[in-house]
Design a protein around this motif. Sequence first.
Motif, PDB file in Angstrom:
ATOM      1  N   GLY A 228      28.864  28.982  45.118  1.00  0.00           N
ATOM      2  CA  GLY A 228      28.220  29.672  43.956  1.00  0.00           C
ATOM      3  C   GLY A 228      28.773  29.639  42.691  1.00  0.00           C
ATOM      4  O   GLY A 228      28.231  29.101  41.779  1.00  0.00           O
ATOM      5  N   LEU A 229      30.045  29.432  42.741  1.00  0.00           N
ATOM      6  CA  LEU A 229      31.058  29.260  41.602  1.00  0.00           C
ATOM      7  C   LEU A 229      30.767  28.000  41.176  1.00  0.00           C
ATOM      8  O   LEU A 229      30.688  28.032  39.745  1.00  0.00           O
ATOM      9  CB  LEU A 229      32.663  29.633  41.881  1.00  0.00           C
ATOM     10  CG  LEU A 229      32.878  31.085  42.296  1.00  0.00           C
ATOM     11  CD1 LEU A 229      34.313  31.391  42.842  1.00  0.00           C
ATOM     12  CD2 LEU A 229      32.407  32.175  40.919  1.00  0.00           C
ATOM     13  N   LEU A 230      30.646  26.849  41.990  1.00  0.00           N
ATOM     14  CA  LEU A 230      30.499  25.739  41.371  1.00  0.00           C
ATOM     15  C   LEU A 230      28.853  25.387  40.971  1.00  0.00           C
ATOM     16  O   LEU A 230      28.815  24.859  40.027  1.00  0.00           O
ATOM     17  CB  LEU A 230      30.608  24.586  42.582  1.00  0.00           C
ATOM     18  CG  LEU A 230      31.995  24.428  42.875  1.00  0.00           C
ATOM     19  CD1 LEU A 230      32.198  23.401  44.360  1.00  0.00           C
ATOM     20  CD2 LEU A 230      32.881  23.891  41.961  1.00  0.00           C
ATOM     21  N   GLU A 231      28.035  26.309  41.170  1.00  0.00           N
ATOM     22  CA  GLU A 231      26.897  26.533  40.766  1.00  0.00           C
ATOM     23  C   GLU A 231      26.950  26.779  39.340  1.00  0.00           C
ATOM     24  O   GLU A 231      26.191  26.121  38.435  1.00  0.00           O
ATOM     25  CB  GLU A 231      25.822  27.108  41.715  1.00  0.00           C
ATOM     26  CG  GLU A 231      24.385  27.054  41.003  1.00  0.00           C
ATOM     27  CD  GLU A 231      23.610  28.155  41.840  1.00  0.00           C
ATOM     28  OE1 GLU A 231      22.171  27.989  41.276  1.00  0.00           O
ATOM     29  OE2 GLU A 231      23.812  28.784  42.522  1.00  0.00           O
TER      30      GLU A 231
ATOM     31  N   GLY B 288      25.169  31.845  41.109  1.00  0.00           N
ATOM     32  CA  GLY B 288      24.835  31.358  40.089  1.00  0.00           C
ATOM     33  C   GLY B 288      24.259  31.749  38.984  1.00  0.00           C
ATOM     34  O   GLY B 288      24.489  31.610  37.889  1.00  0.00           O
ATOM     35  N   ALA B 289      23.139  32.296  39.375  1.00  0.00           N
ATOM     36  CA  ALA B 289      22.479  33.045  38.355  1.00  0.00           C
ATOM     37  C   ALA B 289      23.079  34.275  37.501  1.00  0.00           C
ATOM     38  O   ALA B 289      23.406  34.282  36.145  1.00  0.00           O
ATOM     39  CB  ALA B 289      21.301  33.564  39.019  1.00  0.00           C
ATOM     40  N   VAL B 290      23.960  35.119  38.317  1.00  0.00           N
ATOM     41  CA  VAL B 290      24.531  36.271  37.490  1.00  0.00           C
ATOM     42  C   VAL B 290      25.921  35.568  36.684  1.00  0.00           C
ATOM     43  O   VAL B 290      26.005  36.026  35.474  1.00  0.00           O
ATOM     44  CB  VAL B 290      25.106  37.128  38.624  1.00  0.00           C
ATOM     45  CG1 VAL B 290      26.158  38.121  37.723  1.00  0.00           C
ATOM     46  CG2 VAL B 290      24.026  37.999  39.183  1.00  0.00           C
ATOM     47  N   GLY B 291      26.471  34.743  37.537  1.00  0.00           N
ATOM     48  CA  GLY B 291      27.550  34.115  36.592  1.00  0.00           C
ATOM     49  C   GLY B 291      27.286  33.280  35.496  1.00  0.00           C
ATOM     50  O   GLY B 291      28.010  33.493  34.381  1.00  0.00           O
ATOM     51  N   THR B 292      26.119  32.455  35.708  1.00  0.00           N
ATOM     52  CA  THR B 292      25.608  31.718  34.427  1.00  0.00           C
ATOM     53  C   THR B 292      25.206  32.694  33.481  1.00  0.00           C
ATOM     54  O   THR B 292      25.342  32.243  32.071  1.00  0.00           O
ATOM     55  CB  THR B 292      24.622  30.736  34.916  1.00  0.00           C
ATOM     56  OG1 THR B 292      25.040  29.906  35.949  1.00  0.00           O
ATOM     57  CG2 THR B 292      23.927  29.829  33.641  1.00  0.00           C
TER      58      THR B 292
END
Length: 104
Positions: free
Chosen positions: A10-13, A66-70
Motif C-alpha cells: 500500500g505504501l508503494l502504491e 494508497g488512496a488515503v496516503g495519496t
Amino acid sequence: MAWFLLVVAGLLEIVWALGLKASEGFSRPLPSLLTIIAMIGSFYLLAQAMKSLPVGTAYAIWVGIGAVGTVLLGMLLYGDSTSPLRLASLVLILAGLVGLKLAG
C-alpha cells in the motif's frame, strides 16, 4: 507477515501514484523509472499477501492505504483541497478499512 507485506504494498502504491504526477505523463525518465519500479513492487507484494489473506480484504486494504496516503500527501505536497467534506471522507475510508480488518 502477510499484513506487513500488504502495508508495504500500500505504501508503494502511494509512491507510484505520486510518481505518476512527478513523471508528467512518463515524459521525465527518472520519475518514470521510479514509478514503474514502485508499481512492480506494489503489485508483487500485494500478490504475496494474497496468498494467505482474503482477496477482498487484501485488495480493499491495499487500495485504501494508497488512496488515503495519496490524498493526504496531495494535500501536503500539491496544495490539494483540505475541505471538511474531503477530510470526513478520508475518516470514512479509514473506518471501512478498520471494519474489514476486524470482520476478517
